[in-house]
Design an enzyme around this catalytic site. Sequence first.
Site, PDB file in Angstrom:
ATOM      1  N   TYR A 124       0.835  -1.199   0.000  1.00 48.73           N
ATOM      2  CA  TYR A 124       0.000   0.000   0.000  1.00 48.73           C
ATOM      3  C   TYR A 124       0.873   1.254   0.000  1.00 48.73           C
ATOM      4  O   TYR A 124       0.648   2.193  -0.771  1.00 48.73           O
ATOM      5  CB  TYR A 124      -0.912  -0.007   1.220  1.00 48.73           C
ATOM      6  CG  TYR A 124      -1.734   1.250   1.408  1.00 48.73           C
ATOM      7  CD1 TYR A 124      -2.788   1.552   0.556  1.00 48.73           C
ATOM      8  CD2 TYR A 124      -1.448   2.137   2.455  1.00 48.73           C
ATOM      9  CE1 TYR A 124      -3.547   2.704   0.728  1.00 48.73           C
ATOM     10  CE2 TYR A 124      -2.194   3.284   2.634  1.00 48.73           C
ATOM     11  CZ  TYR A 124      -3.239   3.560   1.777  1.00 48.73           C
ATOM     12  OH  TYR A 124      -3.978   4.707   1.947  1.00 48.73           O
ATOM     13  N   PRO A 303     -49.185  23.215  40.925  1.00 51.51           N
ATOM     14  CA  PRO A 303     -49.803  24.491  41.295  1.00 51.51           C
ATOM     15  C   PRO A 303     -49.862  24.684  42.812  1.00 51.51           C
ATOM     16  O   PRO A 303     -50.228  23.773  43.562  1.00 51.51           O
ATOM     17  CB  PRO A 303     -51.209  24.384  40.689  1.00 51.51           C
ATOM     18  CG  PRO A 303     -51.026  23.482  39.502  1.00 51.51           C
ATOM     19  CD  PRO A 303     -50.001  22.472  39.941  1.00 51.51           C
ATOM     20  N   GLY A 304     -49.462  25.890  43.261  1.00 47.58           N
ATOM     21  CA  GLY A 304     -49.537  26.252  44.672  1.00 47.58           C
ATOM     22  C   GLY A 304     -48.438  25.683  45.543  1.00 47.58           C
ATOM     23  O   GLY A 304     -48.389  25.967  46.748  1.00 47.58           O
TER      24      GLY A 304
END
Length: 401
Positions: A124, A303-304
Amino acid sequence: MNILITGSRGFVGQNLVAALESIRDSKDRVHMIRGLDHPEDLVLYTYDLDSDPGVLDTYCKDADFVFNLAGVNRPKNPEEYMEGNFGFASRLLDTLKKYNNKAPVMLSSSIQAGLEGRFAGSVYGQSKLAGEQLFADYGRETGARVLIYRFPNLFGKWCRPNYNSAVATFCHNMAHDLPITVNDRTTSLELLYIDDLIEEMILALNGAEHRDAGGFCYCPVTFKVTLGQIVDLLESFKASRTDLSVPDMGDGFTKRLYATYLSYLPTDKFSYKLKMNTDARGSFTELLRTADRGQVSVNISKPGITKGQHWHHTKNEKFIVVSGRGRIQLRKIGADAEGKPWPVVDYDVSGEELTVVDMIPGYTHNIINLSETEDLVTVMWANEPFDPQHPDTFFEIVEEK
């Protein structure tokens, strides 16, 4: 500007084409800082193995710049190295000469072309070296500007696993719950990230490439790491979905490897669930945590509901309400010179105007959902991950009713 890109469907080719297309199609012209005065005029000639060979003549005739990324990495027969890495390069250069086109040409070679160390005698490497010599001769013969890059090991998105990149294979296997084999954790690699390479290639397009003393072109940003370090990082990336840790993005290699790892996740693993701690008041969910930058969580109050009512010696937090309507209260603990409680400081907050409120050390604090119907959603950052052995959290009501 006409740009010919051979090997356009390979790893580097895909990324280069995508980058140039995004620059060309950008609406904000920010990419002009890269030296591309008229990016909207870019014309890409893409060529790969399945392209009609006849179009190569047209492309070579009209190209203003050539990126030759075509090559063979793992053929079935060793002799295919020379044909893939030398033969096509010969045809490309011959076609450019046919039309007397002296456009700059870039060659993607490899450090294996040096034929040194473990690359000595590599077929290669020999094919890559032959390609380099061919391009160098072409430059001397025609006077064309030739750019030869010897790439180290590349990594990044779209790199094929089980092919020629250990990083790609490791990332793919880790993301798909497959085993990883490492013969020697101390093996060192020089790695080049694909986006850094693409930035360098765009510089080359504008005649601003980096060159070393030997005349070879190079990307100035690379990383030297061991296989063991890579695997350890990948294991920490995978574990981060359960321990909620965040990689150190201040480290250049870690940042790039993490992006690479994510690109190998299968689509059914893009999302993951978090552990919600719920009770009658709402929920508290940790999103992420870091060793040195604290943790981020999401708090939902019904909530609250009032949450908090505590203070810290050193721990500090930031609250950002992103949905709903609430009130954040703080009061310095202890008493003033007259023995009276310190005054309460109120901050009314809502998702309609994002506001950061700091929880100050030594101040007891709470958060109240003022709505009777909507949940209050708050993003909370704390400067340190919660440690049950040292919680630094002490109950004290902010305001007695």
